[in-house]
Design a protein around this motif. Structure first.
Motif, PDB file in Angstrom:
ATOM      1  N   TYR A 135       0.819  -1.202   0.000  1.00 48.16           N
ATOM      2  CA  TYR A 135       0.000   0.000   0.000  1.00 48.16           C
ATOM      3  C   TYR A 135       0.859   1.262   0.000  1.00 48.16           C
ATOM      4  CZ  TYR A 135      -3.927  -3.048   0.888  1.00 48.16           C
ATOM      5  OH  TYR A 135      -4.875  -4.021   0.768  1.00 48.16           O
ATOM      6  N   ASN A 136       0.327   2.301  -0.616  1.00 52.85           N
ATOM      7  CA  ASN A 136       1.015   3.596  -0.671  1.00 52.85           C
ATOM      8  C   ASN A 136       1.374   4.093   0.719  1.00 52.85           C
ATOM      9  OD1 ASN A 136       0.792   3.626  -3.444  1.00 52.85           O
ATOM     10  ND2 ASN A 136      -1.063   4.861  -3.452  1.00 52.85           N
ATOM     11  N   SER A 137       0.479   3.907   1.680  1.00 51.19           N
ATOM     12  CA  SER A 137       0.738   4.398   3.037  1.00 51.19           C
ATOM     13  C   SER A 137       1.960   3.734   3.654  1.00 51.19           C
ATOM     14  CB  SER A 137      -0.490   4.196   3.927  1.00 51.19           C
ATOM     15  OG  SER A 137      -0.829   2.819   3.984  1.00 51.19           O
ATOM     16  N   ASN A 138       2.185   2.458   3.340  1.00 55.25           N
ATOM     17  CA  ASN A 138       3.370   1.765   3.859  1.00 55.25           C
ATOM     18  C   ASN A 138       4.649   2.330   3.248  1.00 55.25           C
ATOM     19  OD1 ASN A 138       1.586   0.141   5.246  1.00 55.25           O
ATOM     20  ND2 ASN A 138       1.750  -1.566   3.818  1.00 55.25           N
ATOM     21  N   LEU A 139       4.598   2.599   1.950  1.00 53.09           N
ATOM     22  CA  LEU A 139       5.768   3.159   1.279  1.00 53.09           C
ATOM     23  C   LEU A 139       6.044   4.574   1.770  1.00 53.09           C
ATOM     24  CD1 LEU A 139       5.256   1.878  -2.364  1.00 53.09           C
ATOM     25  CD2 LEU A 139       6.569   0.848  -0.513  1.00 53.09           C
ATOM     26  N   HIS A 140       4.976   5.320   1.966  1.00 54.80           N
ATOM     27  CA  HIS A 140       5.123   6.683   2.480  1.00 54.80           C
ATOM     28  C   HIS A 140       5.774   6.653   3.858  1.00 54.80           C
ATOM     29  CE1 HIS A 140       4.338  10.864   3.323  1.00 54.80           C
ATOM     30  NE2 HIS A 140       3.689  10.510   4.424  1.00 54.80           N
ATOM     31  N   PHE A 141       5.330   5.747   4.704  1.00 49.68           N
ATOM     32  CA  PHE A 141       5.913   5.616   6.039  1.00 49.68           C
ATOM     33  C   PHE A 141       7.410   5.300   5.952  1.00 49.68           C
ATOM     34  CE2 PHE A 141       7.162   2.905   9.638  1.00 49.68           C
ATOM     35  CZ  PHE A 141       6.936   3.793  10.678  1.00 49.68           C
ATOM     36  N   GLU A 142       7.764   4.384   5.077  1.00 50.61           N
ATOM     37  CA  GLU A 142       9.180   4.033   4.920  1.00 50.61           C
ATOM     38  C   GLU A 142       9.965   5.224   4.385  1.00 50.61           C
ATOM     39  OE1 GLU A 142      11.735   0.129   3.812  1.00 50.61           O
ATOM     40  OE2 GLU A 142      10.005   0.536   2.521  1.00 50.61           O
ATOM     41  N   HIS A 143       9.385   5.972   3.459  1.00 52.76           N
ATOM     42  CA  HIS A 143      10.047   7.180   2.944  1.00 52.76           C
ATOM     43  C   HIS A 143      10.319   8.166   4.070  1.00 52.76           C
ATOM     44  CE1 HIS A 143       8.361   6.594  -1.390  1.00 52.76           C
ATOM     45  NE2 HIS A 143       9.442   5.880  -1.174  1.00 52.76           N
ATOM     46  N   GLN A 144       9.364   8.345   4.952  1.00 49.26           N
ATOM     47  CA  GLN A 144       9.540   9.282   6.070  1.00 49.26           C
ATOM     48  C   GLN A 144      10.692   8.839   6.964  1.00 49.26           C
ATOM     49  OE1 GLN A 144       7.622  11.500   4.280  1.00 49.26           O
ATOM     50  NE2 GLN A 144       7.677  12.372   6.304  1.00 49.26           N
ATOM     51  N   ARG A 145      10.773   7.556   7.230  1.00 47.74           N
ATOM     52  CA  ARG A 145      11.883   7.013   8.031  1.00 47.74           C
ATOM     53  C   ARG A 145      13.223   7.270   7.344  1.00 47.74           C
ATOM     54  NH1 ARG A 145      11.216   1.470   8.033  1.00 47.74           N
ATOM     55  NH2 ARG A 145      13.316   1.410   8.859  1.00 47.74           N
TER      56      ARG A 145
ATOM     57  N   LYS B 248      13.954   9.564   5.082  1.00 42.62           N
ATOM     58  CA  LYS B 248      14.259  10.996   5.073  1.00 42.62           C
ATOM     59  C   LYS B 248      14.820  11.436   6.428  1.00 42.62           C
ATOM     60  CE  LYS B 248      10.949  13.579   3.313  1.00 42.62           C
ATOM     61  NZ  LYS B 248       9.663  14.058   2.771  1.00 42.62           N
ATOM     62  N   GLY B 249      14.271  10.901   7.495  1.00 43.32           N
ATOM     63  CA  GLY B 249      14.795  11.218   8.822  1.00 43.32           C
ATOM     64  C   GLY B 249      16.221  10.724   8.999  1.00 43.32           C
ATOM     65  N   GLU B 250      16.484   9.535   8.541  1.00 42.12           N
ATOM     66  CA  GLU B 250      17.830   8.974   8.632  1.00 42.12           C
ATOM     67  C   GLU B 250      18.821   9.791   7.809  1.00 42.12           C
ATOM     68  OE1 GLU B 250      20.060   4.651   8.066  1.00 42.12           O
ATOM     69  OE2 GLU B 250      17.941   4.856   7.505  1.00 42.12           O
TER      70      GLU B 250
ATOM     71  N   MET C 239      19.617  10.939  -2.979  1.00 43.44           N
ATOM     72  CA  MET C 239      18.637  10.013  -2.414  1.00 43.44           C
ATOM     73  C   MET C 239      17.384  10.756  -1.959  1.00 43.44           C
ATOM     74  SD  MET C 239      21.122   7.340  -0.449  1.00 43.44           S
ATOM     75  CE  MET C 239      20.162   5.835  -0.594  1.00 43.44           C
ATOM     76  N   LEU C 240      17.560  11.920  -1.374  1.00 43.26           N
ATOM     77  CA  LEU C 240      16.396  12.714  -0.960  1.00 43.26           C
ATOM     78  C   LEU C 240      15.551  13.120  -2.172  1.00 43.26           C
ATOM     79  CD1 LEU C 240      18.009  14.927   1.822  1.00 43.26           C
ATOM     80  CD2 LEU C 240      16.208  13.208   2.150  1.00 43.26           C
TER      81      LEU C 240
ATOM     82  N   ASP D 151      15.353  11.454  -4.978  1.00 42.53           N
ATOM     83  CA  ASP D 151      14.687  10.241  -5.457  1.00 42.53           C
ATOM     84  C   ASP D 151      13.459   9.919  -4.605  1.00 42.53           C
ATOM     85  OD1 ASP D 151      16.614  10.039  -7.424  1.00 42.53           O
ATOM     86  OD2 ASP D 151      17.706   8.389  -6.465  1.00 42.53           O
ATOM     87  N   ILE D 152      13.574  10.108  -3.307  1.00 41.18           N
ATOM     88  CA  ILE D 152      12.430   9.871  -2.426  1.00 41.18           C
ATOM     89  C   ILE D 152      11.301  10.837  -2.779  1.00 41.18           C
ATOM     90  CG2 ILE D 152      11.581  10.063  -0.047  1.00 41.18           C
ATOM     91  CD1 ILE D 152      14.365   9.032   0.859  1.00 41.18           C
ATOM     92  N   GLU D 153      11.641  12.108  -2.966  1.00 42.32           N
ATOM     93  CA  GLU D 153      10.609  13.100  -3.298  1.00 42.32           C
ATOM     94  C   GLU D 153       9.923  12.769  -4.624  1.00 42.32           C
ATOM     95  OE1 GLU D 153       9.180  15.422  -1.418  1.00 42.32           O
ATOM     96  OE2 GLU D 153      10.483  14.572   0.119  1.00 42.32           O
ATOM     97  N   GLU D 154      10.710  12.303  -5.588  1.00 38.82           N
ATOM     98  CA  GLU D 154      10.139  11.917  -6.880  1.00 38.82           C
ATOM     99  C   GLU D 154       9.157  10.762  -6.707  1.00 38.82           C
ATOM    100  OE1 GLU D 154      11.783   9.627 -10.764  1.00 38.82           O
ATOM    101  OE2 GLU D 154      12.937  11.393 -10.163  1.00 38.82           O
ATOM    102  N   HIS D 155       9.554   9.798  -5.890  1.00 37.77           N
ATOM    103  CA  HIS D 155       8.676   8.660  -5.641  1.00 37.77           C
ATOM    104  C   HIS D 155       7.424   9.095  -4.878  1.00 37.77           C
ATOM    105  CE1 HIS D 155       8.476   4.132  -4.473  1.00 37.77           C
ATOM    106  NE2 HIS D 155       7.747   4.407  -5.517  1.00 37.77           N
ATOM    107  N   GLU D 156       7.590   9.987  -3.922  1.00 40.17           N
ATOM    108  CA  GLU D 156       6.447  10.523  -3.179  1.00 40.17           C
ATOM    109  C   GLU D 156       5.466  11.235  -4.112  1.00 40.17           C
ATOM    110  OE1 GLU D 156       5.331  10.788   0.322  1.00 40.17           O
ATOM    111  OE2 GLU D 156       6.483   8.931   0.231  1.00 40.17           O
ATOM    112  N   THR D 157       5.994  11.974  -5.071  1.00 40.12           N
ATOM    113  CA  THR D 157       5.152  12.677  -6.037  1.00 40.12           C
ATOM    114  C   THR D 157       4.343  11.679  -6.859  1.00 40.12           C
ATOM    115  OG1 THR D 157       6.709  14.509  -6.139  1.00 40.12           O
ATOM    116  CG2 THR D 157       5.179  14.294  -7.989  1.00 40.12           C
ATOM    117  N   ARG D 158       4.989  10.608  -7.254  1.00 40.25           N
ATOM    118  CA  ARG D 158       4.279   9.567  -8.023  1.00 40.25           C
ATOM    119  C   ARG D 158       3.209   8.896  -7.174  1.00 40.25           C
ATOM    120  NH1 ARG D 158       8.114   5.860 -11.442  1.00 40.25           N
ATOM    121  NH2 ARG D 158       6.108   5.382 -12.395  1.00 40.25           N
ATOM    122  N   ILE D 159       3.517   8.651  -5.904  1.00 41.10           N
ATOM    123  CA  ILE D 159       2.521   8.055  -5.003  1.00 41.10           C
ATOM    124  C   ILE D 159       1.332   9.002  -4.856  1.00 41.10           C
ATOM    125  CG2 ILE D 159       2.051   7.437  -2.598  1.00 41.10           C
ATOM    126  CD1 ILE D 159       4.914   6.320  -2.456  1.00 41.10           C
ATOM    127  N   ALA D 160       1.618  10.285  -4.657  1.00 43.13           N
ATOM    128  CA  ALA D 160       0.543  11.271  -4.500  1.00 43.13           C
ATOM    129  C   ALA D 160      -0.328  11.320  -5.743  1.00 43.13           C
ATOM    130  CB  ALA D 160       1.130  12.647  -4.203  1.00 43.13           C
ATOM    131  N   GLY D 161       0.296  11.283  -6.908  1.00 37.60           N
ATOM    132  CA  GLY D 161      -0.455  11.296  -8.150  1.00 37.60           C
ATOM    133  C   GLY D 161      -1.330  10.071  -8.284  1.00 37.60           C
TER     134      GLY D 161
END
Length: 128
Positions: A7-17, A19-21, A69-70, A72-82
């Protein structure tokens, strides 16, 4: 991941982790560069200065990797949002594949960064 669906929410959660790291690594690199600045004023030995330059270069390169890497994460987040806007909650196979590749890339970078830190701390013990 339920029933083999990612699910998108799981990927988003991992992205947030992630980004924090990565943000933590960036802060650490600032601290390490400050240590380098201190050492530059203390040492005139060419070998020590060469090692300082080596670490400075490594920190610059690592910071560039973090920035990439940041992005790339933002690009993936944009695709998830879309995709979420279309009402789809699960990612297509290609996006999941990219996510898993990124996870592996991050694991590799963790190892590289960890080894760099170990080397740098040994260096600091010797010359601080």
């Amino acid at each position: 991941m339920e029933n083999g669906i990612i699910y998108n929410s799981n990927l988003h959660f991992e992205h947030q982790r992630w980004k924090g790291e990565l943000a933590f690594w960036k802060d650490e690199l600032k601290f390490f560069n400050n240590r380098l600045s201190e050492l530059v004023t203390r040492w005139t030995n060419k070998d020590v200065l060469a090692q300082l330059e080596h670490y400075q270069n490594e920190f610059v390169l690592h910071n560039e990797v973090i920035e990439e890497m940041l992005e790339d994460i933002e690009e993936h987040e944009t695709r998830i949002a879309g995709q979420s806007k279309t009402g789809a909650d699960a990612l297509d196979t290609q996006m999941v594949k990219k996510h898993l590749e990124f996870r592996n890339r991050l694991e590799t970078q963790r190892h590289i960064y960890s080894e760099l830190k170990k080397e740098f701390f040994r260096f600091l013990e010797k010359y601080m």
